[in-house]
Write a protein that holds these residues in place. Structure first.
Motif, PDB file in Angstrom:
ATOM      1  N   ASP A  32      25.655  34.146  44.177  1.00 31.63           N
ATOM      2  CA  ASP A  32      26.785  33.906  45.085  1.00 31.63           C
ATOM      3  C   ASP A  32      26.325  34.185  46.519  1.00 31.63           C
ATOM      4  OD1 ASP A  32      29.108  33.865  46.570  1.00 31.63           O
ATOM      5  OD2 ASP A  32      30.258  35.117  45.176  1.00 31.63           O
ATOM      6  N   SER A  33      26.199  33.146  47.314  1.00 33.24           N
ATOM      7  CA  SER A  33      25.669  33.298  48.673  1.00 33.24           C
ATOM      8  C   SER A  33      26.624  34.049  49.595  1.00 33.24           C
ATOM      9  CB  SER A  33      25.357  31.921  49.273  1.00 33.24           C
ATOM     10  OG  SER A  33      26.547  31.147  49.387  1.00 33.24           O
ATOM     11  N   GLU A  34      27.878  34.207  49.179  1.00 34.14           N
ATOM     12  CA  GLU A  34      28.874  34.885  50.020  1.00 34.14           C
ATOM     13  C   GLU A  34      29.123  36.321  49.592  1.00 34.14           C
ATOM     14  OE1 GLU A  34      30.170  33.394  52.681  1.00 34.14           O
ATOM     15  OE2 GLU A  34      28.945  31.634  52.212  1.00 34.14           O
ATOM     16  N   LEU A  35      28.525  36.760  48.484  1.00 34.46           N
ATOM     17  CA  LEU A  35      28.838  38.067  47.917  1.00 34.46           C
ATOM     18  C   LEU A  35      28.274  39.189  48.777  1.00 34.46           C
ATOM     19  CD1 LEU A  35      30.119  39.434  45.384  1.00 34.46           C
ATOM     20  CD2 LEU A  35      27.793  39.501  44.425  1.00 34.46           C
ATOM     21  N   ASP A  36      29.132  40.161  49.149  1.00 28.76           N
ATOM     22  CA  ASP A  36      28.674  41.384  49.797  1.00 28.76           C
ATOM     23  C   ASP A  36      28.181  42.307  48.691  1.00 28.76           C
ATOM     24  OD1 ASP A  36      28.629  44.097  50.856  1.00 28.76           O
ATOM     25  OD2 ASP A  36      29.664  43.310  52.614  1.00 28.76           O
ATOM     26  N   ILE A  37      26.882  42.491  48.586  1.00 25.31           N
ATOM     27  CA  ILE A  37      26.289  43.191  47.457  1.00 25.31           C
ATOM     28  C   ILE A  37      26.751  44.643  47.387  1.00 25.31           C
ATOM     29  CG2 ILE A  37      24.117  43.927  46.401  1.00 25.31           C
ATOM     30  CD1 ILE A  37      24.643  40.935  46.221  1.00 25.31           C
ATOM     31  N   GLY A  38      26.820  45.323  48.541  1.00 25.73           N
ATOM     32  CA  GLY A  38      27.251  46.714  48.538  1.00 25.73           C
ATOM     33  C   GLY A  38      28.677  46.881  48.048  1.00 25.73           C
ATOM     34  N   LEU A  39      29.589  46.078  48.579  1.00 27.84           N
ATOM     35  CA  LEU A  39      30.988  46.183  48.171  1.00 27.84           C
ATOM     36  C   LEU A  39      31.165  45.774  46.711  1.00 27.84           C
ATOM     37  CD1 LEU A  39      32.861  44.778  51.302  1.00 27.84           C
ATOM     38  CD2 LEU A  39      32.353  47.162  50.699  1.00 27.84           C
ATOM     39  N   ALA A  40      30.414  44.790  46.259  1.00 26.23           N
ATOM     40  CA  ALA A  40      30.487  44.370  44.865  1.00 26.23           C
ATOM     41  C   ALA A  40      30.026  45.484  43.937  1.00 26.23           C
ATOM     42  CB  ALA A  40      29.657  43.118  44.642  1.00 26.23           C
ATOM     43  N   VAL A  42      30.190  48.774  44.501  1.00 26.23           N
ATOM     44  CA  VAL A  42      31.235  49.805  44.465  1.00 26.23           C
ATOM     45  C   VAL A  42      32.408  49.359  43.593  1.00 26.23           C
ATOM     46  CG1 VAL A  42      32.968  50.990  45.859  1.00 26.23           C
ATOM     47  CG2 VAL A  42      30.607  50.833  46.665  1.00 26.23           C
ATOM     48  N   ALA A  43      32.745  48.077  43.666  1.00 35.09           N
ATOM     49  CA  ALA A  43      33.871  47.542  42.905  1.00 35.09           C
ATOM     50  C   ALA A  43      33.524  47.255  41.448  1.00 35.09           C
ATOM     51  CB  ALA A  43      34.382  46.267  43.574  1.00 35.09           C
ATOM     52  N   LYS A  44      32.245  47.499  41.085  1.00 35.03           N
ATOM     53  CA  LYS A  44      31.776  47.251  39.717  1.00 35.03           C
ATOM     54  C   LYS A  44      31.910  45.775  39.319  1.00 35.03           C
ATOM     55  CE  LYS A  44      32.586  51.891  37.779  1.00 35.03           C
ATOM     56  NZ  LYS A  44      32.234  52.664  38.832  1.00 35.03           N
ATOM     57  N   GLU A  45      31.761  44.917  40.317  1.00 35.98           N
ATOM     58  CA  GLU A  45      31.761  43.483  40.033  1.00 35.98           C
ATOM     59  C   GLU A  45      30.379  43.049  39.552  1.00 35.98           C
ATOM     60  OE1 GLU A  45      32.896  41.496  43.575  1.00 35.98           O
ATOM     61  OE2 GLU A  45      34.835  42.508  43.749  1.00 35.98           O
TER      62      GLU A  45
END
Length: 295
Positions: A32-40, A42-45
């Motif tokens: 996913d080119s738009e995914l914020d890796i850090g926030l993902a 933390v959110a366990k995505e």
């Protein structure tokens, strides 16, 4: 110097180094080119990564294997060994110099952080006992050199840059105030989280478009723009390269905008359990380190 051959663009635009669910470490690019890796994280995505056939972002000949793996942990895009000594530019935003009550520099103010400062984008920052009551985060644009660089002009400088990362120049303020030399107060172990993504200059040919933000416990502390640098990225790289060889992997921190916690009345410092987020736009993403004290 005459015309130069620019750093070759790698196959990736957003590089990550990660551990997968098989327990192995890999390098790759988020699906996913738009995914914020850090926030993902933390959110366990789920964080799906296209795997590269290389173990280093500095390998510009790397290619995708065709495999996709799920990241279970996010590592620094570059290892401490690859980074080496971190070069830093101080007082490089007009508003930050003003809040520090210091005159604007006529030349870039340079200090250094040791490679032991290099730290994960997701693991806790441990504040040493002698600093734990007065530490401050600083969002900074980290520039990564991709080609051996020495004595380059500002016009040539960006041709040596491989890409950009989010960094946090953690600072022990009371210790900083004891001396005109800043390296010690900013040089403790783990005092430079970086990542989570390393974005190539192919995606960001002009770093002045980048936006920077620090949020602490939901409060926006710093909200700046790279276009407001006193000395541009190209000028910083050129200045630091004079008489000095910058090897591939060298990281240059380019300064922080206004809003550091030390400038508030009363000051706002990092505390145990604080919700700290350090973000830069255009896919560089968010550092999501928790805070531990006195260890």
């Amino acid at each position: 110097m005459g015309s130069i051959e620019r750093v070759k663009f790698p196959v990736w635009d957003r590089f990550v180094r990660f551990a997968a669910d098989d327990g192995q470490e890999y390098c790759g690019e988020p699906v996913d080119s738009e995914l914020d890796i850090g926030l993902a994280f933390v959110a366990k995505e789920p964080i799906l990564i296209k795997v590269l056939n290389s173990s280093s972002a500095l390998d510009i000949h790397a290619s995708f294997t065709g495999d996709i793996k799920t990241a279970t942990s996010i590592l620094t895009p570059l290892t401490a060994h690859e980074v080496g000594t971190i070069r830093c530019v101080g007082l490089n935003y007009t508003d930050h110099a003003a809040e520090m009550k210091l005159a604007l520099p006529t030349h870039p103010e340079i200090f250094m952080k040791p490679d032991t400062c290099v730290h994960s984008p997701i693991l806790p920052i441990s504040l040493p006992k002698n600093t734990s009551e007065e530490c401050d985060p600083e969002v900074e644009l980290a520039v990564v050199i991709g080609k051996t660089c020495k004595d380059v002009s500002p016009d040539e400088a960006l041709g040596y840059v491989l890409g950009y990362m989010t960094a946090n120049d953690v600072t022990a303020r009371k210790i900083q105030g004891r001396s005109s030399q800043w390296g010690y107060s900013k040089g403790f172990d783990g005092f430079c989280p970086m990542g989570p993504c390393f974005v190539s200059t192919n995606s960001i040919p002009d770093p002045s478009v980048l936006l920077l933000r620090t949020t602490l416990d939901g409060k926006v502390m710093q909200d700046g723009a790279a276009k407001n640098l006193i000395f541009s990225v190209a000028e910083c790289v050129s200045h630091i390269s004079q008489g000095t060889t910058l090897r591939p992997g060298t990281v240059i921190l380019t300064g922080t905008p206004a809003g550091i916690g030390h400038s508030y009345n009363p000051p706002i410092y990092l505390k145990k359990g604080a919700d700290l987020k350090i973000w830069i736009s255009h896919g560089l993403g968010t550092l999501v380190n928790d805070i531990r004290q006195g260890v």
